[in-house]
Design an enzyme around this catalytic site. Structure first.
Site: not given
Length: 326
Positions: A195, A248
């Site tokens: 992330k 992400k």
């Protein structure tokens, strides 16, 4: 003329021929739809920067889920917006917190629907960070216990999958141990393993009311310039007990998706995040792009890059378009 070359166009001549040799296909089963559930009554508040996406109270959630199920979408990802916040994010791990109550409602009314619970504190803390804070520093080890409590409370409520998104070191190991100790050894973890500290999260922070009140998240989310670090993060989560890995954001990180897919043998999820969604919506509303073609090309590109599942705010539209194709 004595020319020698390949006739690649032979396999592109007609729609049926192109379909016959198509290498990657998008399916409704690939899609995970995020839902923002808000405490309170009679709330259906469109998110200004995310047209078509709403904050929904529980009394409006059932209608949303009926539509999701009717479209053939099998999985939803829950985010909670509480009425009250504090420094410890207490409502994240309260047995009657908004995510827990939404999970119970879903499992009672739509038991076949897979409920994925986002496991983080940022939506529930008054400072907007993903862990405990001391002297404006986000504490790693001290935050793990609260994340474990959150995961266990979500599993007790009936969540099918726990999805920790906080990026504290060791969060997967701690949550796996906590779930096992509480008797939830069969509840899988979908880890936000990779992330990045991305500018593409802006609209989400409006939706979840989770903007940090000081500083930023660069000390615990990844530097967008780094590629090899993603493999280190993914390998750590593999060892610590993750069952799925999430990369992400989506579109700017397709090289990372391919790297992780080539190195880690776990189901791989990509998060097509709020900023990506909002840019498509804004361009479409201005008549600059063909929204359907852009979205389907974008989601197919994510499959081609190597992901198995896609978390996307476009899920309902994409499911409709896929039905039309069939």
């Amino acid at each position: 003329m004595d020319l020698q070359f390949n006739r690649h166009r032979r396999l592109r001549k007609t729609a049926n021929m192109r379909a016959l040799v198509r290498e990657n296909r998008l399916h409704t089963d690939d899609l995970i739809y995020p839902i923002f559930v808000a405490e309170g009554q009679d709330i259906k508040r469109e998110i200004t920067s995310m047209p078509g996406i709403y904050n929904l109270s529980l009394d409006h959630l059932h209608a949303e889920l009926e539509e999701v199920v009717s479209l053939g979408i099998r999985s939803v990802l829950l985010f909670g917006i509480p009425e009250e916040k504090d420094a410890c994010g207490t409502q994240a791990y309260h047995d009657h917190g908004i995510v827990q109550e939404a999970t119970r409602l879903i499992k009672e009314s739509f038991p076949e629907l897979i409920v994925i619970a986002d496991t983080c504190l940022c939506e529930f803390t008054d400072h907007g960070h993903c862990g405990l804070v001391e002297n404006e520093e986000v504490l790693n080890d001290e935050s793990l216990d609260l994340l474990v409590q959150t995961a266990v409370s979500q599993a007790k409520a009936g969540a099918d999958i726990i999805a920790p998104s906080n990026m504290m070191d060791g969060f997967t190991a701690a949550i796996r141990a906590g779930l096992d100790e509480a008797g939830f050894e069969n509840v899988p973890i979908m880890s936000y393993a990779v992330k990045y500290a991305s500018a593409f999260y802006g609209p989400f922070r409006e939706a979840a009311d989770s903007t940090p009140q000081f500083g930023d998240r660069k000390a615990y989310q990844m530097d967008p310039a780094n590629r090899l670090e993603a493999i280190r993060e993914a390998e750590s989560d593999l060892v610590e007990g993750a069952d799925f890995l999430i990369v992400k954001p989506g579109m700017p990180y397709l090289d990372i998706v391919r790297d992780v897919k080539n190195n880690i043998n776990l189901p791989l999820v990509i998060y097509n995040v709020s900023g990506e969604y909002s840019m498509v919506k804004a361009a479409s509303q201005n008549g600059w792009i063909d929204e359907q073609r852009i979205v389907m090309e974008m989601l197919t590109g994510m499959k081609r890059a190597g992901c198995d599942l896609i978390i996307t705010y476009h899920a309902k539209d994409a499911a409709r378009w896929l039905k039309e194709q069939n």
